[in-house]
Motif scaffolding. Structure first.
Motif, PDB file in Angstrom:
ATOM      1  N   GLY A  19       3.717   5.066   9.852  1.00 11.95           N
ATOM      2  CA  GLY A  19       2.727   3.996   9.718  1.00 11.95           C
ATOM      3  C   GLY A  19       3.311   2.607   9.849  1.00 11.95           C
ATOM      4  O   GLY A  19       2.576   1.636  10.025  1.00 11.95           O
ATOM      5  N   ASN A  20       4.630   2.473   9.751  1.00  5.86           N
ATOM      6  CA  ASN A  20       5.268   1.160   9.850  1.00  5.86           C
ATOM      7  C   ASN A  20       4.932   0.464  11.167  1.00  5.86           C
ATOM      8  O   ASN A  20       4.514  -0.695  11.192  1.00  5.86           O
ATOM      9  CB  ASN A  20       6.794   1.278   9.768  1.00  5.86           C
ATOM     10  CG  ASN A  20       7.287   1.784   8.442  1.00  5.86           C
ATOM     11  OD1 ASN A  20       6.685   1.543   7.403  1.00  5.86           O
ATOM     12  ND2 ASN A  20       8.392   2.499   8.464  1.00  5.86           N
ATOM     13  N   THR A  21       5.138   1.163  12.263  1.00  2.84           N
ATOM     14  CA  THR A  21       4.931   0.562  13.578  1.00  2.84           C
ATOM     15  C   THR A  21       3.448   0.333  13.833  1.00  2.84           C
ATOM     16  O   THR A  21       3.072  -0.652  14.475  1.00  2.84           O
ATOM     17  CB  THR A  21       5.549   1.439  14.683  1.00  2.84           C
ATOM     18  OG1 THR A  21       6.899   1.760  14.312  1.00  2.84           O
ATOM     19  CG2 THR A  21       5.579   0.712  16.010  1.00  2.84           C
ATOM     20  N   MET A  22       2.588   1.195  13.314  1.00  5.44           N
ATOM     21  CA  MET A  22       1.145   1.008  13.473  1.00  5.44           C
ATOM     22  C   MET A  22       0.693  -0.264  12.768  1.00  5.44           C
ATOM     23  O   MET A  22      -0.123  -1.026  13.302  1.00  5.44           O
ATOM     24  CB  MET A  22       0.387   2.226  12.947  1.00  5.44           C
ATOM     25  CG  MET A  22      -1.108   2.166  13.217  1.00  5.44           C
ATOM     26  SD  MET A  22      -1.544   2.090  14.977  1.00  5.44           S
ATOM     27  CE  MET A  22      -1.266   3.780  15.464  1.00  5.44           C
ATOM     28  N   ILE A  23       1.215  -0.528  11.582  1.00  6.42           N
ATOM     29  CA  ILE A  23       0.868  -1.752  10.848  1.00  6.42           C
ATOM     30  C   ILE A  23       1.267  -2.971  11.674  1.00  6.42           C
ATOM     31  O   ILE A  23       0.491  -3.911  11.846  1.00  6.42           O
ATOM     32  CB  ILE A  23       1.553  -1.773   9.464  1.00  6.42           C
ATOM     33  CG1 ILE A  23       0.947  -0.701   8.550  1.00  6.42           C
ATOM     34  CG2 ILE A  23       1.450  -3.151   8.818  1.00  6.42           C
ATOM     35  CD1 ILE A  23       1.765  -0.440   7.290  1.00  6.42           C
ATOM     36  N   LEU A  24       2.484  -2.961  12.203  1.00  4.80           N
ATOM     37  CA  LEU A  24       2.963  -4.059  13.029  1.00  4.80           C
ATOM     38  C   LEU A  24       2.118  -4.185  14.299  1.00  4.80           C
ATOM     39  O   LEU A  24       1.742  -5.285  14.706  1.00  4.80           O
ATOM     40  CB  LEU A  24       4.444  -3.854  13.376  1.00  4.80           C
ATOM     41  CG  LEU A  24       5.110  -4.905  14.248  1.00  4.80           C
ATOM     42  CD1 LEU A  24       5.017  -6.304  13.644  1.00  4.80           C
ATOM     43  CD2 LEU A  24       6.572  -4.510  14.498  1.00  4.80           C
ATOM     44  N   GLY A  25       1.792  -3.049  14.910  1.00  6.64           N
ATOM     45  CA  GLY A  25       0.974  -3.055  16.123  1.00  6.64           C
ATOM     46  C   GLY A  25      -0.398  -3.665  15.900  1.00  6.64           C
ATOM     47  O   GLY A  25      -0.898  -4.421  16.742  1.00  6.64           O
ATOM     48  N   HIS A  26      -1.018  -3.380  14.768  1.00  9.03           N
ATOM     49  CA  HIS A  26      -2.323  -3.975  14.464  1.00  9.03           C
ATOM     50  C   HIS A  26      -2.216  -5.487  14.303  1.00  9.03           C
ATOM     51  O   HIS A  26      -3.103  -6.223  14.762  1.00  9.03           O
ATOM     52  CB  HIS A  26      -2.932  -3.336  13.209  1.00  9.03           C
ATOM     53  CG  HIS A  26      -3.638  -2.048  13.497  1.00  9.03           C
ATOM     54  ND1 HIS A  26      -4.851  -1.977  14.138  1.00  9.03           N
ATOM     55  CD2 HIS A  26      -3.276  -0.773  13.245  1.00  9.03           C
ATOM     56  CE1 HIS A  26      -5.216  -0.712  14.260  1.00  9.03           C
ATOM     57  NE2 HIS A  26      -4.275   0.045  13.730  1.00  9.03           N
ATOM     58  N   ALA A  27      -1.158  -5.958  13.668  1.00 10.28           N
ATOM     59  CA  ALA A  27      -0.972  -7.409  13.516  1.00 10.28           C
ATOM     60  C   ALA A  27      -0.816  -8.076  14.882  1.00 10.28           C
ATOM     61  O   ALA A  27      -1.399  -9.136  15.137  1.00 10.28           O
ATOM     62  CB  ALA A  27       0.246  -7.696  12.633  1.00 10.28           C
ATOM     63  N   ILE A  28      -0.056  -7.458  15.767  1.00  7.92           N
ATOM     64  CA  ILE A  28       0.141  -8.007  17.109  1.00  7.92           C
ATOM     65  C   ILE A  28      -1.168  -7.932  17.899  1.00  7.92           C
ATOM     66  O   ILE A  28      -1.543  -8.886  18.591  1.00  7.92           O
ATOM     67  CB  ILE A  28       1.291  -7.282  17.826  1.00  7.92           C
ATOM     68  CG1 ILE A  28       2.618  -7.607  17.116  1.00  7.92           C
ATOM     69  CG2 ILE A  28       1.350  -7.662  19.305  1.00  7.92           C
ATOM     70  CD1 ILE A  28       3.792  -6.740  17.543  1.00  7.92           C
ATOM     71  N   CYS A  29      -1.878  -6.834  17.779  1.00  8.97           N
ATOM     72  CA  CYS A  29      -3.160  -6.675  18.464  1.00  8.97           C
ATOM     73  C   CYS A  29      -4.143  -7.766  18.034  1.00  8.97           C
ATOM     74  O   CYS A  29      -4.837  -8.345  18.869  1.00  8.97           O
ATOM     75  CB  CYS A  29      -3.726  -5.285  18.174  1.00  8.97           C
ATOM     76  SG  CYS A  29      -5.191  -4.871  19.130  1.00  8.97           S
ATOM     77  N   PRO A 156       7.434  -2.898   6.897  1.00 10.95           N
ATOM     78  CA  PRO A 156       7.309  -4.279   7.309  1.00 10.95           C
ATOM     79  C   PRO A 156       6.466  -5.052   6.295  1.00 10.95           C
ATOM     80  O   PRO A 156       5.451  -4.551   5.822  1.00 10.95           O
ATOM     81  CB  PRO A 156       6.616  -4.213   8.668  1.00 10.95           C
ATOM     82  CG  PRO A 156       5.927  -2.904   8.698  1.00 10.95           C
ATOM     83  CD  PRO A 156       6.687  -1.994   7.786  1.00 10.95           C
ATOM     84  N   ASP A 157       6.912  -6.246   5.978  1.00 14.53           N
ATOM     85  CA  ASP A 157       6.183  -7.070   5.015  1.00 14.53           C
ATOM     86  C   ASP A 157       5.370  -8.132   5.760  1.00 14.53           C
ATOM     87  O   ASP A 157       5.358  -8.177   6.994  1.00 14.53           O
ATOM     88  CB  ASP A 157       7.127  -7.676   3.978  1.00 14.53           C
ATOM     89  CG  ASP A 157       8.163  -8.628   4.568  1.00 14.53           C
ATOM     90  OD1 ASP A 157       8.008  -9.080   5.726  1.00 14.53           O
ATOM     91  OD2 ASP A 157       9.142  -8.932   3.861  1.00 14.53           O
ATOM     92  N   ARG A 158       4.686  -8.967   5.012  1.00 12.24           N
ATOM     93  CA  ARG A 158       3.817  -9.993   5.595  1.00 12.24           C
ATOM     94  C   ARG A 158       4.578 -10.890   6.560  1.00 12.24           C
ATOM     95  O   ARG A 158       4.082 -11.224   7.638  1.00 12.24           O
ATOM     96  CB  ARG A 158       3.189 -10.831   4.474  1.00 12.24           C
ATOM     97  CG  ARG A 158       2.259 -11.926   4.963  1.00 12.24           C
ATOM     98  CD  ARG A 158       1.692 -12.725   3.803  1.00 12.24           C
ATOM     99  NE  ARG A 158       2.705 -13.294   2.942  1.00 12.24           N
ATOM    100  CZ  ARG A 158       3.368 -14.429   3.200  1.00 12.24           C
ATOM    101  NH1 ARG A 158       3.140 -15.096   4.294  1.00 12.24           N
ATOM    102  NH2 ARG A 158       4.264 -14.889   2.350  1.00 12.24           N
ATOM    103  N   LEU A 159       5.807 -11.252   6.207  1.00  8.42           N
ATOM    104  CA  LEU A 159       6.597 -12.120   7.089  1.00  8.42           C
ATOM    105  C   LEU A 159       6.981 -11.411   8.388  1.00  8.42           C
ATOM    106  O   LEU A 159       6.972 -12.019   9.461  1.00  8.42           O
ATOM    107  CB  LEU A 159       7.838 -12.634   6.360  1.00  8.42           C
ATOM    108  CG  LEU A 159       7.555 -13.540   5.160  1.00  8.42           C
ATOM    109  CD1 LEU A 159       8.859 -13.909   4.460  1.00  8.42           C
ATOM    110  CD2 LEU A 159       6.795 -14.780   5.574  1.00  8.42           C
TER     111      LEU A 159
END
Length: 176
Positions: A19-29, A156-159
């Motif tokens: 789920g780490n990369t998915m969280i980051l991917g959603h932020a980028i999306c 991954p955190d908010r930053l």
């Protein structure tokens, strides 16, 4: 009557185990208006409407995961960005070298692609993988291994998310 050409839209392809990369991917999306996010198994048959393409993945030993390596050859003539998560120090020279080499291999797997940007950040360790490492080390991951795991637990955190989103927004924001 003149035909109107539809503008290309960003495609974000995510391989995420924990789920780490998915969280980051959603932020980028969220940072790229009109972006479409898919898993490799759901990659559209027609890739013509998509450019840039962002490939998001986790560090699988010393490579990208198999499902990402399998779809990379399908991209032709695309501007590609790569982002990844790993359960260790993403700023170490070894990690940066891994990211550069892995992104290059993925981009070059297709034809005529250009690597525009990469981003690497920490992610929580996969408990199953950490268990295998612990077993390999006779049941003791060692102080260094345990410290890496603890340091990665909050990522991954908010930053991390803000940094990744802003990086790709600055590269692809209104230029695609």
């Amino acid at each position: 009557m003149a035909e109107t050409q539809t503008a290309a839209k960003p495609l974000i392809v995510i391989s995420s185990r924990t789920g780490n990369t998915m969280i980051l991917g959603h932020a980028i999306c969220d940072a790229l208006p009109g972006a479409v996010l898919v898993r490799p198994k759901d990659l559209p048959a027609d890739l013509a409407p998509y450019n840039p393409v962002l490939l998001g993945f986790w560090r699988d030993l010393d490579d990208a995961p198999e499902e990402m390596r399998a779809v990379a050859p399908r991209f032709e003539g695309k501007t590609i960005g790569c982002f990844a998560t790993m359960g260790g120090d993403a700023q170490s020279p070894e990690a940066r070298d891994w990211m550069a080499k892995t992104a290059k291999r993925l981009v070059e797997a297709g034809r005529g692609n250009t690597l525009a940007q990469t981003f690497l950040c920490r992610g929580r360790f996969d408990p199953e993988a950490f268990g295998r490492i612990t077993t390999m080390m006779a049941g003791r991951p060692g102080l260094e291994g345990e410290e890496k795991r603890r340091a990665s637990d909050t990522h991954p955190d908010r930053l991390d998310l803000e940094k990744g989103a802003e990086l790709f927004r600055s590269v692809f924001g209104m230029n695609f």
